[in-house]
Design an enzyme around this catalytic site. Sequence first.
Site: not given
Length: 322
Positions: A156-157, A231, A255, A260, A292-295
């Site tokens: 989907q992404i 990831r 990201d 992390e 890790h903020t794309a979402y």
Amino acid sequence: MNNIGITVYGCEQDEADAFHALSPRFGVMATIINANVSESNAKSAPFNQCISVGHKSEISASILLALKRAGVKYISTRSIGCNHIDTTAAKRMGITVDNVAYSPDSVADYTMMLILMAVRNVKSIVRSVEKHDFRLDSDRGKVLSDMTVGVVGTGQIGKAVIERLRGFGCKVLAYSRSRSIEVNYVPFDELLQNSDIVTLHVPLNTDTHYIISHEQIQRMKQGAFLINTGRGPLVDTYELVKALENGKLGGAALDVLEGEEEFFYSDCTQKPIDNQFLLKLQRMPNVIITPHTAYYTEQALRDTVEKTIKNCLDFERRQEHE
């Protein structure tokens, strides 16, 4: 069906507010636990078969055993990936694990932002302006329509990223195990050899761990850019740093980062960071790091909470009919 209970672990305040707002609409009683799930708090809400966890919760076999003893039969993770859960142990214990496939738009938009920032040298420009140095950088940016972008993974992404790339007029290559859209699919090596930009959108598993390492980087075009919003362990960070230092790669926008969990989502302003890879990458003018903020959008939050609740309700209904 009577009201069911869901225990929500590792819940930030905005997530808690969304659960409190949406749960009554679905006849659900949500018990909010700020801490990540652990052996010690597995019994925080007894008699709830369903729990929800975030992607920051590392759920080992011992934690799963504690959850099983507390009566948990179902785990819904508020993430697309499940690599933070020992799914093999969960299956062995009879605990069902599901992910939440929230709207891909948040991550796809962010990926495009990172691509544009990378090819237009935005980090160097902003750093200079912040020092009141308004001279033009000698390293000119690149035009996306002149470039070939390789999209690894067309779930989907990945599909949403390809839709956006088409609007820029660039050539798109794709590699995926399943061919789900009209795009120029090529073997992985061919994608690496012919792409000016490689962007990663595959789940993390044993097959994709270090999907980008020394051999793959050597096959990439000289001066290519690497984008990762998937990831961290998809990329061998040691080899990435080497390739950036020796000029094999022209830049990277990340990201997510291997290891992390040591620092992302924490305030490290008053404590030293020991991760040498992170420190090296941050010093590089052609590398962008975000936590890790794309979402992390309001839309994705609503989608995630609502689909978490629906996942749990669907599981309860299946249990009733068995």
